[in-house]
Design an enzyme around this catalytic site. Structure first.
Site, mmCIF file in Angstrom:
data_model
loop_
_atom_site.group_PDB
_atom_site.id
_atom_site.type_symbol
_atom_site.label_atom_id
_atom_site.label_comp_id
_atom_site.label_asym_id
_atom_site.label_seq_id
_atom_site.Cartn_x
_atom_site.Cartn_y
_atom_site.Cartn_z
ATOM 1 N N TYR A 9 0.838 -1.209 0.000
ATOM 2 C CA TYR A 9 0.000 0.000 0.000
ATOM 3 C C TYR A 9 0.877 1.265 0.000
ATOM 4 O O TYR A 9 0.509 2.293 -0.560
ATOM 5 C CB TYR A 9 -0.968 -0.033 1.189
ATOM 6 C CG TYR A 9 -2.222 0.792 0.956
ATOM 7 C CD1 TYR A 9 -3.087 0.508 -0.100
ATOM 8 C CD2 TYR A 9 -2.535 1.859 1.792
ATOM 9 C CE1 TYR A 9 -4.225 1.263 -0.318
ATOM 10 C CE2 TYR A 9 -3.675 2.618 1.581
ATOM 11 C CZ TYR A 9 -4.514 2.310 0.526
ATOM 12 O OH TYR A 9 -5.646 3.066 0.319
ATOM 13 N N LYS A 32 -3.544 8.418 2.644
ATOM 14 C CA LYS A 32 -4.796 8.173 3.391
ATOM 15 C C LYS A 32 -4.693 8.714 4.819
ATOM 16 O O LYS A 32 -5.695 9.174 5.388
ATOM 17 C CB LYS A 32 -5.137 6.677 3.410
ATOM 18 C CG LYS A 32 -5.544 6.115 2.059
ATOM 19 C CD LYS A 32 -6.799 6.780 1.491
ATOM 20 C CE LYS A 32 -7.377 6.006 0.326
ATOM 21 N NZ LYS A 32 -8.438 6.759 -0.378
HETATM 22 O O1 0WD Z 1 -10.525 -1.973 -1.674
HETATM 23 C C1 0WD Z 1 -10.914 -0.907 -2.123
HETATM 24 N N1 0WD Z 1 -11.365 -0.822 -3.345
HETATM 25 C C2 0WD Z 1 -10.893 0.307 -1.246
HETATM 26 C C3 0WD Z 1 -10.975 1.559 -1.795
HETATM 27 C C4 0WD Z 1 -10.755 0.108 0.211
HETATM 28 C C5 0WD Z 1 -10.773 1.337 0.968
HETATM 29 C C6 0WD Z 1 -10.840 2.560 0.373
HETATM 30 N N2 0WD Z 1 -10.930 2.663 -1.000
HETATM 31 C C7 0WD Z 1 -10.997 4.004 -1.579
HETATM 32 C C8 0WD Z 1 -10.048 4.313 -2.708
HETATM 33 O O2 0WD Z 1 -8.744 4.586 -2.241
HETATM 34 C C9 0WD Z 1 -10.710 5.555 -3.302
HETATM 35 O O3 0WD Z 1 -10.400 6.688 -2.496
HETATM 36 O O4 0WD Z 1 -12.270 4.218 -2.136
HETATM 37 C C10 0WD Z 1 -12.196 5.233 -3.132
HETATM 38 C C11 0WD Z 1 -12.874 4.729 -4.386
HETATM 39 O O5 0WD Z 1 -12.126 3.673 -4.933
HETATM 40 P P1 0WD Z 1 -12.718 2.420 -5.706
HETATM 41 O O6 0WD Z 1 -14.182 2.494 -5.813
HETATM 42 O O7 0WD Z 1 -12.067 1.232 -5.123
HETATM 43 O O8 0WD Z 1 -12.008 2.576 -7.132
HETATM 44 P P2 0WD Z 1 -12.469 3.008 -8.599
HETATM 45 O O9 0WD Z 1 -13.719 2.335 -8.980
HETATM 46 O O10 0WD Z 1 -11.271 2.763 -9.485
HETATM 47 O O11 0WD Z 1 -12.690 4.562 -8.443
HETATM 48 C C12 0WD Z 1 -11.659 5.458 -8.103
HETATM 49 C C13 0WD Z 1 -11.766 6.615 -9.048
HETATM 50 C C14 0WD Z 1 -11.033 6.598 -10.357
HETATM 51 O O12 0WD Z 1 -11.076 5.523 -11.053
HETATM 52 P P3 0WD Z 1 -9.797 5.069 -12.002
HETATM 53 O O13 0WD Z 1 -9.978 3.589 -11.994
HETATM 54 O O14 0WD Z 1 -10.045 5.732 -13.311
HETATM 55 O O15 0WD Z 1 -8.503 5.514 -11.320
HETATM 56 O O16 0WD Z 1 -11.177 7.796 -8.602
HETATM 57 C C15 0WD Z 1 -11.320 8.702 -9.674
HETATM 58 C C16 0WD Z 1 -11.552 7.901 -10.914
HETATM 59 O O17 0WD Z 1 -12.899 7.940 -11.298
HETATM 60 N N3 0WD Z 1 -10.155 9.508 -9.951
HETATM 61 C C17 0WD Z 1 -10.251 10.810 -10.221
HETATM 62 N N4 0WD Z 1 -11.312 11.634 -10.261
HETATM 63 C C18 0WD Z 1 -11.092 12.909 -10.586
HETATM 64 N N5 0WD Z 1 -9.865 13.396 -10.859
HETATM 65 C C19 0WD Z 1 -8.943 11.228 -10.492
HETATM 66 C C20 0WD Z 1 -8.767 12.592 -10.835
HETATM 67 N N6 0WD Z 1 -7.563 13.113 -11.107
HETATM 68 N N7 0WD Z 1 -8.087 10.174 -10.381
HETATM 69 C C21 0WD Z 1 -8.853 9.130 -10.041
#
Ligand code: 0WD
Length: 256
Positions: A157, A164
């Site tokens: 991580y 975080k």
């Molecule tokens: O296990 C997990 N999936 C966990 C996620 C466990 C605990 C926390 N999280 C957090 C992540 O760190 C994040 O903060 O939850 C949040 C959402 O993550 P997610 O739902 O797991 O991931 P995803 O579906 O990929 O959404 C994150 C999105 C990006 O997706 P991509 O795959 O394109 O990186 O964050 C957005 C984007 O839609 N994102 C941005 N939005 C605006 N401007 C940018 C940006 N520059 N960069 C990424």
């Protein structure tokens, strides 16, 4: 009538139907909130349009949080649809892929450190600041997503854990700053869920298996379980909760 009836929510961070933000949008929609969405770039627009369709919304606006002008423009555009905003969901995280594999110091650079903190933590404060005029005085609520790697050194991580930790401190400072104008700020610390962002973390499957074998509930959590808690935290049912990190992780953080 749902417990978010009459609330207007802006949802960031939908990248697919597996996104945590999708689970949150689903729960908020079910509870009667009106939704608006953002997409970070043209490549993601179709996915976010799909979400807006699914949740009966026609407000889909661009916002790459790396760009100050896009953050400012987002609320100018949103203001053309809505005269106020009750809920802001920040579900955004990013670190360069090489920084979230191997050991912490292996691919640590000033640039990787800066990008992770900028996109994953600074963006919460930047969006909150830009949303402030639309949210003040409405018992509004801001929600972000964090992970246990903020508190413990977890394999792979790496710099994301530092980002975080910064994000969780951000939640407390924002809550302290915005409390007098009735806006609450909270985080959910979610257990691992297989999403696009998670796929970037080396050995993610191993992390998931470990949780499924060892968490008190002996399983991982779903985006719907995170969504339900998100909807609750952003509702008036949670009017006394601010500056907190709430765990939705099948109890994993409580074991030694
Ligand atoms: O296990 C997990 N999936 C966990 C996620 C466990 C605990 C926390 N999280 C957090 C992540 O760190 C994040 O903060 O939850 C949040 C959402 O993550 P997610 O739902 O797991 O991931 P995803 O579906 O990929 O959404 C994150 C999105 C990006 O997706 P991509 O795959 O394109 O990186 O964050 C957005 C984007 O839609 N994102 C941005 N939005 C605006 N401007 C940018 C940006 N520059 N960069 C990424």
């Amino acid at each position: 009538m749902g417990f978010l009836h009459g609330k207007r929510a802006l949802i960031t961070g939908i990248a697919s139907q597996r996104s945590i933000a999708w689970g949150i949008a689903n729960a908020m929609h079910r509870e009667g909130a009106q939704l608006a969405f953002t997409y970070p770039n043209e490549r993601m627009k179709d996915r976010v349009d799909e979400a807006a369709n699914a949740f009966g919304s026609n407000i889909v606006l661009p916002c790459d949080v790396a760009d100050d002008a896009q953050i400012e423009n987002l609320f100018v555009e949103l203001g053309k649809h809505w005269d106020g905003l009750d809920i802001l969901v920040h579900s955004i995280g990013f670190a360069p892929r090489e920084a979230i594999q191997g050991q912490y110091l292996d691919n640590l650079t000033r640039e990787n450190f800066t990008i992770a903190h900028d996109i994953s933590s600074y963006s919460l404060a930047a969006l909150s600041k830009a949303a402030r005029p639309m949210m003040a005085g409405r018992n509004g609520s801001i929600l972000t997503l964090t992970y246990l790697g903020a508190e413990r050194a977890l394999s792979n991580y790496n710099v994301m854990g530092l980002a975080k930790a910064s994000l969780e401190a951000n939640v407390r400072y924002l809550a302290f700053n915005l409390g007098p104008e009735t806006t609450r700020v909270n985080a959910i610390s979610a257990g691992p869920i297989k999403t696009l962002a998670a796929a970037g973390i080396a050995n993610f499957r191993k992390m998931l298996d470990h949780v499924e074998e060892n968490a008190p509930l002996r399983r991982s959590v779903t985006i719907d379980e995170v969504g339900n808690v998100g909807a609750f935290l952003c509702s008036d049912l949670a009017s006394g909760i601010t500056g907190e990190v709430t765990y939705v992780d099948a109890g994993y953080n409580t074991i030694g």
